[in-house]
Design a protein around this motif. Structure first.
Motif, PDB file in Angstrom:
ATOM      1  N   GLU A 171      34.278   3.269  17.504  1.00  0.00           N
ATOM      2  CA  GLU A 171      35.373   3.584  18.426  1.00  0.00           C
ATOM      3  C   GLU A 171      36.476   4.226  17.580  1.00  0.00           C
ATOM      4  O   GLU A 171      36.840   3.690  16.527  1.00  0.00           O
ATOM      5  N   VAL A 172      36.964   5.370  18.029  1.00  0.00           N
ATOM      6  CA  VAL A 172      37.950   6.108  17.238  1.00  0.00           C
ATOM      7  C   VAL A 172      39.171   6.395  18.096  1.00  0.00           C
ATOM      8  O   VAL A 172      39.044   6.776  19.258  1.00  0.00           O
ATOM      9  N   GLU A 173      40.341   6.209  17.522  1.00  0.00           N
ATOM     10  CA  GLU A 173      41.567   6.548  18.239  1.00  0.00           C
ATOM     11  C   GLU A 173      42.491   7.291  17.270  1.00  0.00           C
ATOM     12  O   GLU A 173      42.676   6.860  16.131  1.00  0.00           O
ATOM     13  N   SER A 174      43.054   8.406  17.744  1.00  0.00           N
ATOM     14  CA  SER A 174      43.938   9.210  16.893  1.00  0.00           C
ATOM     15  C   SER A 174      45.351   9.228  17.460  1.00  0.00           C
ATOM     16  O   SER A 174      45.531   9.298  18.687  1.00  0.00           O
ATOM     17  N   PHE A 175      46.320   9.210  16.579  1.00  0.00           N
ATOM     18  CA  PHE A 175      47.730   9.303  16.989  1.00  0.00           C
ATOM     19  C   PHE A 175      48.402  10.418  16.211  1.00  0.00           C
ATOM     20  O   PHE A 175      48.149  10.609  15.021  1.00  0.00           O
ATOM     21  N   PHE A 176      49.281  11.129  16.928  1.00  0.00           N
ATOM     22  CA  PHE A 176      50.009  12.264  16.366  1.00  0.00           C
ATOM     23  C   PHE A 176      51.416  11.778  16.010  1.00  0.00           C
ATOM     24  O   PHE A 176      52.306  11.736  16.855  1.00  0.00           O
ATOM     25  N   LEU A 177      51.592  11.352  14.780  1.00  0.00           N
ATOM     26  CA  LEU A 177      52.833  10.682  14.379  1.00  0.00           C
ATOM     27  C   LEU A 177      54.104  11.508  14.627  1.00  0.00           C
ATOM     28  O   LEU A 177      55.125  10.937  15.028  1.00  0.00           O
ATOM     29  N   PRO A 178      54.075  12.843  14.413  1.00  0.00           N
ATOM     30  CA  PRO A 178      55.337  13.581  14.571  1.00  0.00           C
ATOM     31  C   PRO A 178      55.927  13.495  15.974  1.00  0.00           C
ATOM     32  O   PRO A 178      57.132  13.693  16.142  1.00  0.00           O
ATOM     33  N   GLU A 179      55.115  13.214  16.974  1.00  0.00           N
ATOM     34  CA  GLU A 179      55.664  13.119  18.335  1.00  0.00           C
ATOM     35  C   GLU A 179      56.006  11.686  18.707  1.00  0.00           C
ATOM     36  O   GLU A 179      56.415  11.425  19.837  1.00  0.00           O
ATOM     37  N   MET A 180      55.813  10.768  17.799  1.00  0.00           N
ATOM     38  CA  MET A 180      56.101   9.364  18.114  1.00  0.00           C
ATOM     39  C   MET A 180      57.494   8.995  17.606  1.00  0.00           C
ATOM     40  O   MET A 180      58.012   9.589  16.666  1.00  0.00           O
ATOM     41  N   ASN A 181      58.036   8.007  18.271  1.00  0.00           N
ATOM     42  CA  ASN A 181      59.349   7.509  17.860  1.00  0.00           C
ATOM     43  C   ASN A 181      59.130   6.425  16.801  1.00  0.00           C
ATOM     44  O   ASN A 181      58.859   5.274  17.130  1.00  0.00           O
ATOM     45  N   ILE A 182      59.178   6.829  15.545  1.00  0.00           N
ATOM     46  CA  ILE A 182      58.988   5.874  14.440  1.00  0.00           C
ATOM     47  C   ILE A 182      60.189   5.979  13.507  1.00  0.00           C
ATOM     48  O   ILE A 182      60.416   7.018  12.886  1.00  0.00           O
ATOM     49  N   ARG A 183      60.932   4.896  13.457  1.00  0.00           N
ATOM     50  CA  ARG A 183      62.135   4.883  12.617  1.00  0.00           C
ATOM     51  C   ARG A 183      61.794   4.342  11.224  1.00  0.00           C
ATOM     52  O   ARG A 183      60.783   3.667  11.044  1.00  0.00           O
ATOM     53  N   PRO A 184      62.650   4.618  10.270  1.00  0.00           N
ATOM     54  CA  PRO A 184      62.387   4.080   8.923  1.00  0.00           C
ATOM     55  C   PRO A 184      62.510   2.564   8.907  1.00  0.00           C
ATOM     56  O   PRO A 184      63.206   1.986   9.740  1.00  0.00           O
ATOM     57  N   CYS A 185      61.831   1.928   7.964  1.00  0.00           N
ATOM     58  CA  CYS A 185      62.052   0.500   7.713  1.00  0.00           C
ATOM     59  C   CYS A 185      63.517   0.337   7.308  1.00  0.00           C
ATOM     60  O   CYS A 185      64.009   1.066   6.452  1.00  0.00           O
ATOM     61  N   ASP A 186      64.215  -0.619   7.953  1.00  0.00           N
ATOM     62  CA  ASP A 186      65.629  -0.804   7.569  1.00  0.00           C
ATOM     63  C   ASP A 186      65.812  -1.974   6.604  1.00  0.00           C
ATOM     64  O   ASP A 186      66.938  -2.380   6.319  1.00  0.00           O
ATOM     65  N   ALA A 187      64.697  -2.511   6.102  1.00  0.00           N
ATOM     66  CA  ALA A 187      64.744  -3.544   5.055  1.00  0.00           C
ATOM     67  C   ALA A 187      65.562  -4.764   5.472  1.00  0.00           C
ATOM     68  O   ALA A 187      66.184  -5.411   4.639  1.00  0.00           O
ATOM     69  N   CYS A 188      65.546  -5.091   6.756  1.00  0.00           N
ATOM     70  CA  CYS A 188      66.302  -6.265   7.221  1.00  0.00           C
ATOM     71  C   CYS A 188      65.622  -7.556   6.769  1.00  0.00           C
ATOM     72  O   CYS A 188      66.237  -8.605   6.726  1.00  0.00           O
ATOM     73  N   ASP A 189      64.291  -7.445   6.484  1.00  0.00           N
ATOM     74  CA  ASP A 189      63.492  -8.580   5.994  1.00  0.00           C
ATOM     75  C   ASP A 189      63.269  -9.677   7.023  1.00  0.00           C
ATOM     76  O   ASP A 189      62.799 -10.770   6.675  1.00  0.00           O
ATOM     77  N   VAL A 190      63.612  -9.428   8.278  1.00  0.00           N
ATOM     78  CA  VAL A 190      63.348 -10.436   9.315  1.00  0.00           C
ATOM     79  C   VAL A 190      61.852 -10.714   9.398  1.00  0.00           C
ATOM     80  O   VAL A 190      61.419 -11.856   9.538  1.00  0.00           O
ATOM     81  N   CYS A 191      61.042  -9.679   9.249  1.00  0.00           N
ATOM     82  CA  CYS A 191      59.579  -9.857   9.317  1.00  0.00           C
ATOM     83  C   CYS A 191      59.103 -10.817   8.238  1.00  0.00           C
ATOM     84  O   CYS A 191      58.169 -11.590   8.441  1.00  0.00           O
ATOM     85  N   GLN A 192      59.768 -10.791   7.092  1.00  0.00           N
ATOM     86  CA  GLN A 192      59.361 -11.667   5.994  1.00  0.00           C
ATOM     87  C   GLN A 192      59.902 -13.076   6.197  1.00  0.00           C
ATOM     88  O   GLN A 192      59.237 -14.059   5.897  1.00  0.00           O
ATOM     89  N   GLY A 193      61.100 -13.161   6.751  1.00  0.00           N
ATOM     90  CA  GLY A 193      61.708 -14.474   6.958  1.00  0.00           C
ATOM     91  C   GLY A 193      60.940 -15.316   7.951  1.00  0.00           C
ATOM     92  O   GLY A 193      60.640 -16.484   7.717  1.00  0.00           O
ATOM     93  N   SER A 194      60.544 -14.708   9.056  1.00  0.00           N
ATOM     94  CA  SER A 194      59.848 -15.475  10.099  1.00  0.00           C
ATOM     95  C   SER A 194      58.399 -15.732   9.700  1.00  0.00           C
ATOM     96  O   SER A 194      57.776 -16.675  10.161  1.00  0.00           O
ATOM     97  N   GLY A 195      57.879 -14.844   8.828  1.00  0.00           N
ATOM     98  CA  GLY A 195      56.518 -15.033   8.335  1.00  0.00           C
ATOM     99  C   GLY A 195      55.440 -14.713   9.350  1.00  0.00           C
ATOM    100  O   GLY A 195      54.261 -14.859   9.072  1.00  0.00           O
ATOM    101  N   ASP A 196      55.835 -14.266  10.542  1.00  0.00           N
ATOM    102  CA  ASP A 196      54.791 -13.969  11.525  1.00  0.00           C
ATOM    103  C   ASP A 196      54.578 -12.462  11.692  1.00  0.00           C
ATOM    104  O   ASP A 196      53.948 -12.021  12.640  1.00  0.00           O
TER     105      ASP A 196
END
Ligand SMILES: Cc1cc2nc3c(=O)[nH]c(=O)nc-3n(C[C@H](O)[C@H](O)[C@H](O)COP(=O)(O)O)c2cc1C
Length: 194
Positions: free
Chosen positions: A36-61
């Motif tokens: 099964e293959v799925e392709s995404f065209f990143l330039p048309e997606m709304n992807i912001r930079p990592c803001d290094a808030c570290d919440v993802c690391q703090g919650s651990g989930d």
């Protein structure tokens, strides 16, 4: 549902781009082999930079608080048996569109290791110079090698070569064939035990 789900991230802003052509060939090879293959065209997606808030690391989930299109990609990244990045070389390395997305994989880090651990990765690239060293393709390759080592993931293959105008990669049937075969390989190999 196939046991092999291959996620392709296209990171050139050109729709009919050379790296996209390699990606389409890889997709064809993988589909023909039953994945099964799925392709995404990143330039048309709304992807912001990592803001290094570290919440993802703090919650651990592994939850990223930035509400953009990565929220849709995260479950696909987790599910994928193989992740393919197709990018032009810009300024001697990956395109910014590719790097934005990759930086956000930080949210998949957990104390037990990354959710990307053990997955297969592939890199597809196009560059203008005739030499991969002068082009800077080697820097992107090095980034991928280091990333896979860090993630305990498997860099299953790379296909790269010279092309300038969009679509020029069609004149390189050997590279298109290599990309097709890499797709077949990704569709048939077992998930890594790394
Ligand atoms: C902003 C920009 C930067 C580029 N930087 C490089 C470079 O550092 N080295 C190189 O060999 N080619 C460079 N190129 C040429 C592209 O890598 C080349 O045209 C490639 O085939 C584009 O791939 P694509 O068709 O997938 O977008 C650059 C092109 C652009 C637009």
């Amino acid at each position: 549902m196939s046991e092999h789900y291959i996620l392709i991230l296209k990171a050139s802003p050109r729709r009919q781009s050379n790296s996209s052509l390699l990606a389409d060939q890889l997709a064809a090879g993988a589909s023909a082999a039953g994945a099964e293959v799925e392709s995404f065209f990143l330039p048309e997606m709304n992807i912001r930079p990592c803001d290094a808030c570290d919440v993802c690391q703090g919650s651990g989930d592994g939850q990223c608080v930035v509400q953009d299109d990565m929220q849709m990609l995260y479950p696909k990244l987790r599910r994928a048996s193989a992740i393919v990045v197709a990018t032009p070389v810009y300024w001697f390395t990956l395109s910014a569109q590719a790097k934005l997305c990759i930086d956000r994989w930080y949210a998949l880090e957990t104390p037990e290791g990354s959710a990307l651990r053990g997955k297969k990765f592939a890199l597809l690239m196009s560059y203008g110079d005739s030499d991969p060293y002068l082009a800077g393709a080697v820097n992107a390759i090095r980034t991928f090698q280091d990333m896979c080592r860090y993630l305990h993931a498997d860099l299953a293959g790379m296909v790269y070569g010279t092309a300038s105008q969009a679509g020029e990669m069609r004149q390189q049937p050997d590279l298109l064939e290599k990309a097709y075969q890499l797709g077949q390989k990704l569709a048939s190999s077992s998930p890594s035990l790394l």
